[in-house]
Design an enzyme around this catalytic site. Structure first.
Site, short mmCIF file in Angstrom:
data_model
loop_
_atom_site.label_atom_id
_atom_site.label_comp_id
_atom_site.label_asym_id
_atom_site.label_seq_id
_atom_site.Cartn_x
_atom_site.Cartn_y
_atom_site.Cartn_z
N ARG A 65 -8.06 21.93 -15.58
CA ARG A 65 -9.42 21.63 -15.14
C ARG A 65 -9.52 20.23 -14.54
O ARG A 65 -10.26 20.01 -13.58
CB ARG A 65 -10.38 21.77 -16.32
CG ARG A 65 -11.83 21.60 -15.93
CD ARG A 65 -12.74 21.97 -17.09
NE ARG A 65 -14.15 21.81 -16.74
CZ ARG A 65 -15.02 21.19 -17.52
NH1 ARG A 65 -14.64 20.65 -18.66
NH2 ARG A 65 -16.28 21.09 -17.14
N HIS A 69 -11.15 19.36 -10.93
CA HIS A 69 -12.25 18.40 -10.74
C HIS A 69 -11.81 17.25 -9.85
O HIS A 69 -12.59 16.75 -9.05
CB HIS A 69 -12.74 17.88 -12.09
CG HIS A 69 -13.69 18.80 -12.78
ND1 HIS A 69 -14.85 18.38 -13.39
CD2 HIS A 69 -13.68 20.15 -12.94
CE1 HIS A 69 -15.49 19.43 -13.90
NE2 HIS A 69 -14.80 20.51 -13.65
N ASP A 70 -10.55 16.84 -9.99
CA ASP A 70 -10.06 15.77 -9.14
C ASP A 70 -10.14 16.19 -7.67
O ASP A 70 -10.72 15.50 -6.83
CB ASP A 70 -8.62 15.41 -9.50
CG ASP A 70 -8.10 14.22 -8.70
OD1 ASP A 70 -8.94 13.37 -8.32
OD2 ASP A 70 -6.89 14.12 -8.46
N VAL A 73 -13.66 16.79 -5.91
CA VAL A 73 -14.51 15.61 -5.75
C VAL A 73 -13.70 14.52 -5.05
O VAL A 73 -12.78 13.95 -5.64
CB VAL A 73 -15.03 15.12 -7.12
CG1 VAL A 73 -16.00 13.96 -6.94
CG2 VAL A 73 -15.69 16.25 -7.88
N GLY A 75 -11.32 14.71 -2.94
CA GLY A 75 -9.90 14.98 -2.75
C GLY A 75 -9.03 14.69 -3.97
O GLY A 75 -9.47 14.05 -4.91
N ASP A 77 -7.07 12.64 -5.49
CA ASP A 77 -6.71 11.23 -5.40
C ASP A 77 -6.80 10.54 -6.75
O ASP A 77 -6.88 9.30 -6.82
CB ASP A 77 -7.65 10.52 -4.40
CG ASP A 77 -9.08 10.46 -4.90
OD1 ASP A 77 -9.42 11.22 -5.84
OD2 ASP A 77 -9.87 9.64 -4.38
N SER A 79 -9.20 10.31 -8.64
CA SER A 79 -10.49 9.65 -8.89
C SER A 79 -11.08 10.10 -10.23
O SER A 79 -11.82 9.36 -10.86
CB SER A 79 -11.48 9.92 -7.75
OG SER A 79 -11.58 11.31 -7.49
N ASN A 97 -19.08 16.49 -16.89
CA ASN A 97 -17.86 16.14 -17.63
C ASN A 97 -17.77 16.94 -18.93
O ASN A 97 -16.72 17.40 -19.29
CB ASN A 97 -17.79 14.63 -17.93
CG ASN A 97 -18.69 14.18 -19.08
OD1 ASN A 97 -19.39 14.96 -19.69
ND2 ASN A 97 -18.65 12.90 -19.38
N HIS A 195 -9.97 30.41 -15.77
CA HIS A 195 -10.80 30.55 -16.98
C HIS A 195 -10.19 31.53 -17.98
O HIS A 195 -10.84 31.87 -18.96
CB HIS A 195 -12.23 30.95 -16.60
CG HIS A 195 -13.01 29.82 -16.00
ND1 HIS A 195 -14.29 29.95 -15.51
CD2 HIS A 195 -12.68 28.51 -15.80
CE1 HIS A 195 -14.71 28.79 -15.04
NE2 HIS A 195 -13.76 27.90 -15.19
N SER A 249 -7.24 35.97 -25.94
CA SER A 249 -6.02 35.18 -25.75
C SER A 249 -6.35 33.84 -25.10
O SER A 249 -5.99 33.59 -23.95
CB SER A 249 -5.01 35.95 -24.89
OG SER A 249 -5.59 36.32 -23.64
#
Ligand code: HEM
Ligand SMILES: *[C@@H]1O[C@H](CO)[C@@H](O)[C@H](O)[C@H]1NC(C)=O
Ligand SMILES: *[C@@H]1O[C@H](CO)[C@@H](O)[C@H](O)[C@H]1NC(C)=O
Ligand SMILES: *[C@@H]1O[C@H](CO)[C@@H](O)[C@H](O)[C@H]1NC(C)=O
Ligand SMILES: *[C@@H]1O[C@H](CO)[C@@H](O)[C@H](O)[C@H]1NC(C)=O
Ligand SMILES: *[C@@H]1O[C@H](CO)[C@@H](O)[C@H](O)[C@H]1NC(C)=O
Length: 327
Positions: A65, A69-70, A73, A75, A77, A79, A97, A195, A249
């Site tokens: 995840r 998320h990196d 948002v 790219g 990078d 962040s 978050n 997921h 599982s």
């Protein structure tokens, strides 16, 4: 005459070299980027992921995840790894978050990498490797990760909100959100298969359990048995509890998620909605019973995700601590 020819050839060579140079600095990643500069890079990351996942199997989901998320948002990078400062609220502290986790795995890998090859391996690449290794460690398929990303110097909480689709999203909104990022609906379905591992807070789906709408108090698209089970785990107003997204599982990267969807046991609206469009529903059916196809599509989509707005060449920096920009 001969001299003129040589001159032309030289010019041609120069032009070629120039374009090659541009090409190299122009968002080109490559598999094995660290083969000579830091040969142990990917092994070290894999060892740290393996250690962490053995101690806590849920960490695989956390790392996967984090990479998503990196990349979504500003790219891929790293962040998402930056901490907030007195002047700035970072991505990781934005409302979505809720539960980002796995940061310390990246820190541990980075510390070892700085010892092995100081200043060479970017935090963005560590995260891309770690997401892949988490998937493999959880029973999914490993895949080659092109690397050579560099780390950004900006991370703001506002950007997280606008770039990540909410769990309440319906199929058209989901398709649009991914299209805005250059992904097809089919790639979106494959990526949603992430997921099949991990946890969610009650607050991410409790709207489906209570006061759903004027005609039904629960979401009619959720299996009533699953509704009751979740109501037990998530009493009204209780937002702190976490539940597995693929209860049969939760730590196994398999096709359980797609089977859940076929049984109306998708946890979020954004999950269950994949069965509401004919073509995405067809894909859910295919994946549910065909892990090879799912793994292959998922790997391809992850590699593509890993290219999102990457910094390469002389852009960005190689952070020495993944939580702070170089001072
Ligand atoms: C399609 C749109 C998506 C939405 C709306 C969405 C939303 C969410 C939400 C709300 C959670 C639970 C947060 C919480 O309640 O604590 C979650 C967890 C998770 N998401 Fe997504 N997600 C999406 C796509 C993705 C993608 C593309 C990936 C990775 C490729 C991903 C990987 C994960 C993982 C692994 C978890 C579990 C994390 C953990 O256990 O720590 N998600 N997602
Ligand atoms: C925070 O803002 C103040 C005032 O604008 C500035 O002096 C300081 O350098 C900033 N600190 C950081 C870490 O950016
Ligand atoms: C999430 O953000 C909130 C502020 O919005 C912050 O208090 C909390 O520590 C953050 N959680 C994590 C795990 O970063
Ligand atoms: C939330 O519900 C769980 C039961 O699933 C319970 O253990 C926990 O104490 C509750 N928390 C709050 C704050 O009510
Ligand atoms: C299903 O999704 C595809 C791709 O986004 C779209 O072209 C089609 O119109 C959708 N079908 C329905 C019934 O919404
Ligand atoms: C899944 O595949 C197996 C073997 O290929 C087959 O026997 C079974 O009927 C399939 N199940 C569904 C629901 O398609």
């Amino acid at each position: 005459m001969a001299i003129e020819k040589r001159g032309k050839a030289t010019l041609l060579l120069l032009v070629c070299a120039f374009w090659m140079g541009l090409w190299r600095s122009n968002a080109q990643l490559q598999v094995g980027y660290y083969d000579t500069s830091c040969p142990a890079a990917e092994i070290i990351v894999q060892q740290e992921v393996s250690k962490a996942v053995n101690a806590n199997p849920g960490i695989a989901a956390g790392l996967l995840r984090l990479h998503f998320h990196d990349c979504f948002v500003r790219g891929c990078d790293a962040s998402v790894l930056l901490d907030s400062t007195t002047n700035n609220t970072a991505e990781k502290d934005a409302p979505p978050n809720t539960s980002l986790r796995g940061f310390e795995v990246i820190d541990n890998a980075k510390a070892r990498l700085e010892e092995a090859c100081f200043g060479v391996v970017s935090c963005a690449d560590i995260l891309a490797f770690a997401a892949r290794d988490g998937v493999a460690q959880a029973g999914g398929q490993s895949y080659p990760v092109p690397s050579g990303r560099r780390d950004g110097i900006v991370s703001t909480s506002q950007e997280a909100l606008g770039n990540l689709p909410p769990p309440s999203a319906e199929i058209n909104q989901m398709t649009q959100a991914f299209a805005n990022k250059g992904f097809t609906q089919s790639e979106m379905v494959a990526l949603s298969g992430a997921h099949t591992i991990g946890l969610a807070h009650c607050s991410s789906f409790s709207n489906r359990l209570y006061n759903y709408g004027p005609t039904a108090s629960q979401d009619p698209n959720m299996d009533p048995g699953y509704v009751s089970q979740l109501q037990q785990q998530c009493p009204q107003g209780n937002t702190s509890t976490v539940v597995p997204m693929d209860p049969s599982s939760p730590n196994s990267f398999d096709t359980g998620y797609f089977n859940d969807l076929l049984n109306n046991r998708g946890l979020f609206t954004s999950d269950q909605t994949l069965t509401s469009n004919q073509s995405s529903a067809g894909q859910v059916i295919l994946y549910a019973n065909n892990s090879d196809v799912f793994f292959s599509d998922f790997s391809k989509a992850m590699v593509k995700m890993g290219y999102m707005e990457v910094l390469t060449g002389s852009l960005g920096e190689i952070r020495s601590n993944c939580r702070v920009i170089n001072g």
